[in-house]
Motif scaffolding. Structure first.
Motif, PDB file in Angstrom:
ATOM      1  N   ALA A  68     -17.442   7.267  -0.667  1.00 38.64           N
ATOM      2  CA  ALA A  68     -16.561   7.674  -1.769  1.00 38.64           C
ATOM      3  C   ALA A  68     -15.256   8.257  -1.249  1.00 38.64           C
ATOM      4  CB  ALA A  68     -17.277   8.686  -2.654  1.00 38.64           C
ATOM      5  N   ASN A  69     -15.327   9.032  -0.200  1.00 41.80           N
ATOM      6  CA  ASN A  69     -14.148   9.709   0.335  1.00 41.80           C
ATOM      7  C   ASN A  69     -13.215   8.768   1.091  1.00 41.80           C
ATOM      8  OD1 ASN A  69     -15.014  12.219  -0.655  1.00 41.80           O
ATOM      9  ND2 ASN A  69     -16.162  12.673   1.210  1.00 41.80           N
ATOM     10  N   ARG A  70     -13.777   7.803   1.793  1.00 41.35           N
ATOM     11  CA  ARG A  70     -12.982   6.997   2.719  1.00 41.35           C
ATOM     12  C   ARG A  70     -12.638   5.604   2.207  1.00 41.35           C
ATOM     13  NH1 ARG A  70     -16.421   6.711   7.825  1.00 41.35           N
ATOM     14  NH2 ARG A  70     -14.557   5.711   8.686  1.00 41.35           N
ATOM     15  N   ARG A  71     -13.408   5.092   1.260  1.00 43.58           N
ATOM     16  CA  ARG A  71     -13.208   3.716   0.830  1.00 43.58           C
ATOM     17  C   ARG A  71     -11.814   3.436   0.262  1.00 43.58           C
ATOM     18  NH1 ARG A  71     -14.311  -1.380   2.136  1.00 43.58           N
ATOM     19  NH2 ARG A  71     -14.489  -2.775   0.325  1.00 43.58           N
ATOM     20  N   PRO A  72     -11.230   4.307  -0.590  1.00 50.19           N
ATOM     21  CA  PRO A  72      -9.916   3.970  -1.160  1.00 50.19           C
ATOM     22  C   PRO A  72      -8.844   3.665  -0.125  1.00 50.19           C
ATOM     23  CG  PRO A  72     -10.896   5.787  -2.354  1.00 50.19           C
ATOM     24  CD  PRO A  72     -11.775   5.551  -1.167  1.00 50.19           C
ATOM     25  N   SER A  73      -8.761   4.429   0.943  1.00 46.02           N
ATOM     26  CA  SER A  73      -7.711   4.190   1.941  1.00 46.02           C
ATOM     27  C   SER A  73      -7.910   2.847   2.633  1.00 46.02           C
ATOM     28  CB  SER A  73      -7.679   5.323   2.964  1.00 46.02           C
ATOM     29  OG  SER A  73      -8.898   5.421   3.672  1.00 46.02           O
ATOM     30  N   PHE A  74      -9.155   2.471   2.896  1.00 46.97           N
ATOM     31  CA  PHE A  74      -9.404   1.161   3.501  1.00 46.97           C
ATOM     32  C   PHE A  74      -8.999   0.043   2.550  1.00 46.97           C
ATOM     33  CE2 PHE A  74     -12.446   3.512   6.257  1.00 46.97           C
ATOM     34  CZ  PHE A  74     -11.969   3.087   7.485  1.00 46.97           C
ATOM     35  N   VAL A  75      -9.360   0.177   1.278  1.00 47.89           N
ATOM     36  CA  VAL A  75      -9.031  -0.871   0.309  1.00 47.89           C
ATOM     37  C   VAL A  75      -7.519  -1.015   0.165  1.00 47.89           C
ATOM     38  CG1 VAL A  75      -9.174  -1.518  -2.114  1.00 47.89           C
ATOM     39  CG2 VAL A  75     -11.206  -0.679  -0.951  1.00 47.89           C
ATOM     40  N   ILE A  76      -6.801   0.092   0.155  1.00 45.39           N
ATOM     41  CA  ILE A  76      -5.335   0.040   0.060  1.00 45.39           C
ATOM     42  C   ILE A  76      -4.760  -0.753   1.226  1.00 45.39           C
ATOM     43  CG2 ILE A  76      -3.241   1.450   0.231  1.00 45.39           C
ATOM     44  CD1 ILE A  76      -4.811   3.601  -1.378  1.00 45.39           C
ATOM     45  N   ASN A  77      -5.249  -0.491   2.426  1.00 46.63           N
ATOM     46  CA  ASN A  77      -4.778  -1.241   3.597  1.00 46.63           C
ATOM     47  C   ASN A  77      -5.158  -2.711   3.507  1.00 46.63           C
ATOM     48  OD1 ASN A  77      -3.601   0.995   4.835  1.00 46.63           O
ATOM     49  ND2 ASN A  77      -5.493   1.559   5.890  1.00 46.63           N
ATOM     50  N   HIS A  78      -6.346  -3.000   2.988  1.00 44.51           N
ATOM     51  CA  HIS A  78      -6.770  -4.398   2.844  1.00 44.51           C
ATOM     52  C   HIS A  78      -5.848  -5.142   1.883  1.00 44.51           C
ATOM     53  CE1 HIS A  78     -11.125  -2.979   3.916  1.00 44.51           C
ATOM     54  NE2 HIS A  78     -10.362  -3.088   4.981  1.00 44.51           N
ATOM     55  N   ILE A  79      -5.427  -4.483   0.822  1.00 46.78           N
ATOM     56  CA  ILE A  79      -4.534  -5.121  -0.150  1.00 46.78           C
ATOM     57  C   ILE A  79      -3.190  -5.440   0.493  1.00 46.78           C
ATOM     58  CG2 ILE A  79      -3.225  -4.731  -2.274  1.00 46.78           C
ATOM     59  CD1 ILE A  79      -5.654  -3.147  -3.303  1.00 46.78           C
ATOM     60  N   VAL A  80      -2.623  -4.479   1.221  1.00 43.55           N
ATOM     61  CA  VAL A  80      -1.337  -4.709   1.884  1.00 43.55           C
ATOM     62  C   VAL A  80      -1.450  -5.855   2.891  1.00 43.55           C
ATOM     63  CG1 VAL A  80       0.411  -3.710   3.403  1.00 43.55           C
ATOM     64  CG2 VAL A  80      -0.547  -2.340   1.545  1.00 43.55           C
ATOM     65  N   ASN A  81      -2.502  -5.830   3.692  1.00 42.20           N
ATOM     66  CA  ASN A  81      -2.665  -6.862   4.716  1.00 42.20           C
ATOM     67  C   ASN A  81      -2.907  -8.244   4.114  1.00 42.20           C
ATOM     68  OD1 ASN A  81      -2.358  -4.940   6.737  1.00 42.20           O
ATOM     69  ND2 ASN A  81      -4.572  -4.567   6.903  1.00 42.20           N
ATOM     70  N   ARG A  82      -3.716  -8.293   3.062  1.00 40.54           N
ATOM     71  CA  ARG A  82      -4.057  -9.594   2.465  1.00 40.54           C
ATOM     72  C   ARG A  82      -2.857 -10.243   1.799  1.00 40.54           C
ATOM     73  NH1 ARG A  82      -4.581 -13.858   0.631  1.00 40.54           N
ATOM     74  NH2 ARG A  82      -6.403 -14.871  -0.317  1.00 40.54           N
ATOM     75  N   PHE A  83      -1.967  -9.430   1.205  1.00 41.50           N
ATOM     76  CA  PHE A  83      -0.877  -9.992   0.409  1.00 41.50           C
ATOM     77  C   PHE A  83       0.498  -9.747   1.011  1.00 41.50           C
ATOM     78  CE2 PHE A  83      -4.309  -8.987  -2.706  1.00 41.50           C
ATOM     79  CZ  PHE A  83      -4.646 -10.298  -3.011  1.00 41.50           C
ATOM     80  N   ARG A  84       0.545  -9.439   2.288  1.00 37.27           N
ATOM     81  CA  ARG A  84       1.829  -9.210   2.939  1.00 37.27           C
ATOM     82  C   ARG A  84       2.731 -10.436   2.837  1.00 37.27           C
ATOM     83  NH1 ARG A  84       2.644  -5.156   6.326  1.00 37.27           N
ATOM     84  NH2 ARG A  84       0.387  -4.965   6.748  1.00 37.27           N
ATOM     85  N   ASN A  85       2.146 -11.606   2.982  1.00 39.20           N
ATOM     86  CA  ASN A  85       2.939 -12.838   2.904  1.00 39.20           C
ATOM     87  C   ASN A  85       3.383 -13.164   1.489  1.00 39.20           C
ATOM     88  OD1 ASN A  85       2.668 -13.210   5.662  1.00 39.20           O
ATOM     89  ND2 ASN A  85       0.856 -14.535   5.470  1.00 39.20           N
ATOM     90  N   ASN A  86       2.848 -12.438   0.511  1.00 41.12           N
ATOM     91  CA  ASN A  86       3.280 -12.607  -0.882  1.00 41.12           C
ATOM     92  C   ASN A  86       4.297 -11.547  -1.301  1.00 41.12           C
ATOM     93  OD1 ASN A  86      -0.036 -13.349  -1.029  1.00 41.12           O
ATOM     94  ND2 ASN A  86       1.398 -14.878  -1.852  1.00 41.12           N
ATOM     95  N   GLY A  87       4.857 -10.844  -0.319  1.00 36.77           N
ATOM     96  CA  GLY A  87       5.906  -9.869  -0.610  1.00 36.77           C
ATOM     97  C   GLY A  87       5.406  -8.460  -0.849  1.00 36.77           C
ATOM     98  N   VAL A  88       4.117  -8.215  -0.652  1.00 41.12           N
ATOM     99  CA  VAL A  88       3.580  -6.870  -0.838  1.00 41.12           C
ATOM    100  C   VAL A  88       3.853  -6.046   0.408  1.00 41.12           C
ATOM    101  CG1 VAL A  88       1.519  -5.488  -1.253  1.00 41.12           C
ATOM    102  CG2 VAL A  88       1.801  -7.696  -2.393  1.00 41.12           C
ATOM    103  N   SER A  89       4.524  -4.928   0.214  1.00 39.46           N
ATOM    104  CA  SER A  89       4.855  -4.058   1.341  1.00 39.46           C
ATOM    105  C   SER A  89       3.934  -2.846   1.326  1.00 39.46           C
ATOM    106  CB  SER A  89       6.328  -3.649   1.278  1.00 39.46           C
ATOM    107  OG  SER A  89       6.602  -2.971   0.073  1.00 39.46           O
ATOM    108  N   GLN A  90       4.391  -1.759   1.873  1.00 40.71           N
ATOM    109  CA  GLN A  90       3.565  -0.563   1.979  1.00 40.71           C
ATOM    110  C   GLN A  90       3.244   0.006   0.606  1.00 40.71           C
ATOM    111  OE1 GLN A  90       6.832  -0.594   2.541  1.00 40.71           O
ATOM    112  NE2 GLN A  90       7.505   0.870   0.989  1.00 40.71           N
ATOM    113  N   SER A  91       2.235   0.861   0.572  1.00 42.38           N
ATOM    114  CA  SER A  91       1.906   1.550  -0.673  1.00 42.38           C
ATOM    115  C   SER A  91       2.881   2.699  -0.893  1.00 42.38           C
ATOM    116  CB  SER A  91       0.474   2.091  -0.615  1.00 42.38           C
ATOM    117  OG  SER A  91       0.320   2.988   0.471  1.00 42.38           O
ATOM    118  N   ALA A  92       3.047   3.072  -2.148  1.00 44.70           N
ATOM    119  CA  ALA A  92       3.954   4.153  -2.522  1.00 44.70           C
ATOM    120  C   ALA A  92       3.290   5.033  -3.571  1.00 44.70           C
ATOM    121  CB  ALA A  92       5.271   3.593  -3.053  1.00 44.70           C
ATOM    122  N   SER A  93       3.631   6.306  -3.552  1.00 40.94           N
ATOM    123  CA  SER A  93       3.078   7.259  -4.515  1.00 40.94           C
ATOM    124  C   SER A  93       3.995   7.364  -5.727  1.00 40.94           C
ATOM    125  CB  SER A  93       2.924   8.634  -3.851  1.00 40.94           C
ATOM    126  OG  SER A  93       2.547   9.607  -4.803  1.00 40.94           O
TER     127      SER A  93
END
Length: 728
Positions: A543-568
């Motif tokens: 529960a504590n660690r999964r969100p940060s991994f998923v956020i990185n997975h999203i950036v990495n998976r869709f980087r070629n689709n123009g997705v950059s870093q996460s923002a608050s």
């Protein structure tokens, strides 16, 4: 079993010969024996007395779960009080039957010590004419702590032991547990005691073994059926899952045709609540889920351990949740190595072919074309599909997507999409969550860092990679910009609310706390869980660690689709005046996971436009945004690309009785110099204010007058010297 059947037949023949009556057809409810004590938990032993109103009537009873048959072994004629006591000191019985499993890891193991045991009484009355009453069944448990022994619902299942454990007909033993269908359903009596010892229901029902591979385990899951052939009560009528609302109608659900008593599936040697936790976490999503409640089960009075009471997906589930004709429900399960591996749970093979046709259409057409995408959205509820995908990906469920895919639809009269139909009845395929046991860090499932997003959306190779058919739909839809952006934003919405670690940990604490007091007793029965607290802590770590991994997975998976870093993105407002909606979620106290709607933070992704809307409460109206560009600050709905951290505030103003906000004198929904000029001219007696309630709009000092003070306040507001109206 044969002796009992023979005795039953002899009993019937003798009575028929004596009276000329069919003893079973003439069963009379008025003859039912009366028990001096209700079933349930007691702190002290006591004498149980049986009685009947009709004179010269004999009472017969059993203590082994079988139906009383006069003259049969194990059937006693009642002659006085029956001692009800704690029977733990008696030898273990059903739990000592060995041929209950063919699994090398979760086979039969002798319980550690004597199991807690209650007393089950089944009784009938037979009058002088040979008419026999219905069977009355009661379960009694004696312990110094009474109901406090279990701070959970207690379910007592009573049946002839042969129904479960006979080598030929018993559904629990000898490989018979692999058998399915109505012919492998057996009659039982079910009592459901609430945690406060209230008897929720007591009725006859049918029972089957439930599950897939876990049928092989020593501890098995059960399925209960409420049927008219067993009891005049056609449903299990009780609020079994407190607060459960129908997915489609929002109505409370307090009756069930079928129930599952699940032994926690693949999680049964770990936490005993993993799947229930996960489904409850997403129960408000646009997918179907099975309600969950922990309970304690007894078989013929013998402790059988912790069980999860669950809903079952079938036509009755969708009838109750969506108020629809159950004969028009199609329900499919998909698992296997090929796309043809579709099992029709409800409906016909034509329904399975309908889904295959949609997949073939997608194969043959370009999903990037808007016309193709729009057509697919008339066949598949893509919002439901997105929530379904997000659920399994966040959970890191590796027993998916090649397994446990479940989808359903309501077959409209013309078999076409009906966008104006009630929820769930528009004719599109929707998705349901089931059997997520491998998720949330299970020892042999997806770990906290597992890139389930790539696993489920790319064609992998080698051992463990899902087959191509199972990733095709998701992989193809991601080629469409609208779907991809909606998926990413919806995932972010859930990461920021439903999957916030604080919320998930609170739910873990609640569910683990419910069973912590009996986990040792459960483990003495089944000897399966090595270190329960360690397993629960694995959930907390996930529960504590999964969100940060998923956020990185999203950036990495869709980087070629123009997705950059996460923002608050920080969103703030005065919640007494209104709230903010970002993408699909309302930032208010009604949304699970939102703790501080007045000052909320979420993580989103650069390159994926985010839509933000200000929604005023009654009596207020949106005025402007703070923290955005000037060209959009007065639009109640804005779209931004969160390349950097942002802080945005929604400002709401009080409206007049006519719906106009304070200071908006000309009624154009914007407060500016034009309004100031009109108020100034009114104060100078140059012109009048043609307003229905001028004081509600122009008395900015709220002193009951409209004068130069109000004019000065409005001027200061227009010049951004002050930021709110009214002003003192």
């Amino acid at each position: 079993m044969r002796k009992k059947i023979c005795a039953l037949l002899i009993f019937a023949v003798l009575l028929s010969a004596l009276t000329g009556l069919n003893v079973f057809a003439q069963s009379n409810k008025a003859l039912r024996p009366v028990f001096s004590h209700q079933g349930g938990f007691y702190t002290q032993p006591f004498e149980l007395y049986l009685s009947v109103q009709e004179p010269n009537t004999r009472i017969f009873y059993t203590l082994d779960g079988s139906v009383p048959v006069p003259g049969s072994e194990g059937t006693f004629e009642y002659s006085g009080g029956i001692l009800i006591r704690n029977r733990t000191d008696e030898p273990n019985d059903l739990s000592m039957i060995r041929n209950v499993s063919n699994d090398m890891f979760q086979g039969w193991i002798e319980p550690k010590g004597q199991l807690f045991k209650g007393t089950v009484i089944r009784a009938i009355a037979v009058n002088q004419q040979g008419i026999a009453s219905d069977v009355v069944t009661r379960s009694y448990f004696v312990d110094p702590n009474g109901i406090q022994r279990y701070k959970l619902p207690v379910i007592s299942i009573v049946t002839d032991r042969d129904n479960l454990f006979d080598n030929q007909i018993g559904i629990y033993v000898n490989g018979n547990y692999e058998m399915r269908g109505k012919e492998w359903e057996r009659p039982v009596h079910v009592e459901f005691f609430e945690a406060d010892n209230t008897l929720a229901f007591s009725q006859n029902a049918g029972i089957r073994i439930h599950g897939g591979y876990t049928r092989k385990y020593a501890q098995k899951s059960f399925r209960l059926y409420a049927r008219e052939e067993y009891d005049e009560k056609k449903w299990f009528e009780h609020e079994i899952f407190p607060g459960l609302k129908a997915k489609g109608t929002g109505e409370s659900i307090e009756k069930f045709k079928r129930l599952v008593l699940r032994m926690s599936g693949n999680d049964s040697q770990y936490t005993m609540f993993r799947d229930g936790l996960m489904q409850d976490l997403v129960s408000h999503f646009n997918v179907d889920t099975q309600a969950f409640r922990a309970s304690v089960l007894f078989l013929n009075g013998e402790f059988w351990g912790i069980y999860n009471v669950r809903e079952r997906y079938d036509d009755r589930y969708f009838q109750i949740h969506y108020d629809l004709d159950r004969d028009k429900v199609a329900l499919l399960s998909i698992a296997g190595t090929t796309a043809e591996s579709i099992e029709v749970d409800e409906g016909t093979e034509e329904d399975a072919q309908d889904y295959r046709n949609i997949i073939n259409y997608i194969r043959q057409n370009n999903i990037k074309d808007s016309s193709t995408y729009e057509y697919v959205n008339t066949k598949l509820d893509l919002d439901s599909y997105i929530d379904y995908l997000i659920t399994h990906i966040y959970f890191a469920n590796t027993d998916w997507p090649a397994n446990n895919q479940t989808l359903w639809k309501y077959k409209t009269d013309n078999r076409e999409y009906n966008p104006n139909a009630p929820k769930g009845q528009d004719g599109r395929w929707r998705w349901a969550i089931r059997d997520t046991d491998f998720g949330f860090g299970l020892a042999y499932g997806g770990q906290v860092n597992h890139d389930t997003l790539s696993y489920a959306s790319t064609e992998g190779r080698g051992f463990g990679a899902p087959p191509a058919w199972s990733v095709f739909l998701f992989k193809t839809l991601l080629e469409n910009d609208d779907f991809r952006n909606k998926f990413i934003n919806r995932f972010a919405d859930h990461i920021n609310t439903a999957f916030v670690p604080e919320r998930v940990n609170e739910m873990i604490d609640k569910k683990s706390g419910d069973i912590a007091h009996i986990i040792d007793e459960h483990n003495r029965r089944w000897n399966k869980i090595e270190d329960w607290n360690k397993e629960v802590n694995i959930l907390r770590d996930f529960a504590n660690r999964r969100p940060s991994f998923v956020i990185n997975h999203i950036v990495n998976r869709f980087r070629n689709n123009g997705v950059s870093q996460s923002a608050s993105i920080n969103l703030s407002t005065d919640i007494e005046k209104g709230y903010i909606r970002i993408n699909s979620i309302d930032i208010n106290e009604k949304t699970p996971g939102v703790k501080d709607p007045a000052n909320w933070n979420g993580v989103y992704f650069g390159g994926v436009p985010v839509t933000i809307k200000a929604i005023p409460n009654e009596g207020y109206q949106f005025e402007r945004w703070e923290g955005v560009n000037e060209d959009i600050k007065y639009n109640d709905t804005i779209t931004i690309n969160p390349q950097n951290n942002l802080s945005i505030k929604a400002v709401f103003k009080k409206t007049s009785s006519g719906g106009r906000m304070m200071g908006d004198i000309n009624g154009d929904n914007v407060i500016n110099s034009s309004d100031y000029v009109l108020l100034q001219r009114y104060i100078l007696n140059i012109s009048d204010l043609k307003l229905e309630d001028k004081y509600a709009i122009t008395d900015l000092y709220e002193d009951g007058e409209i004068n130069s003070i109000d004019c000065a306040i409005l001027q200061r507001y227009v010049l951004n010297i002050i930021t709110s109206l009214p002003h003192k």
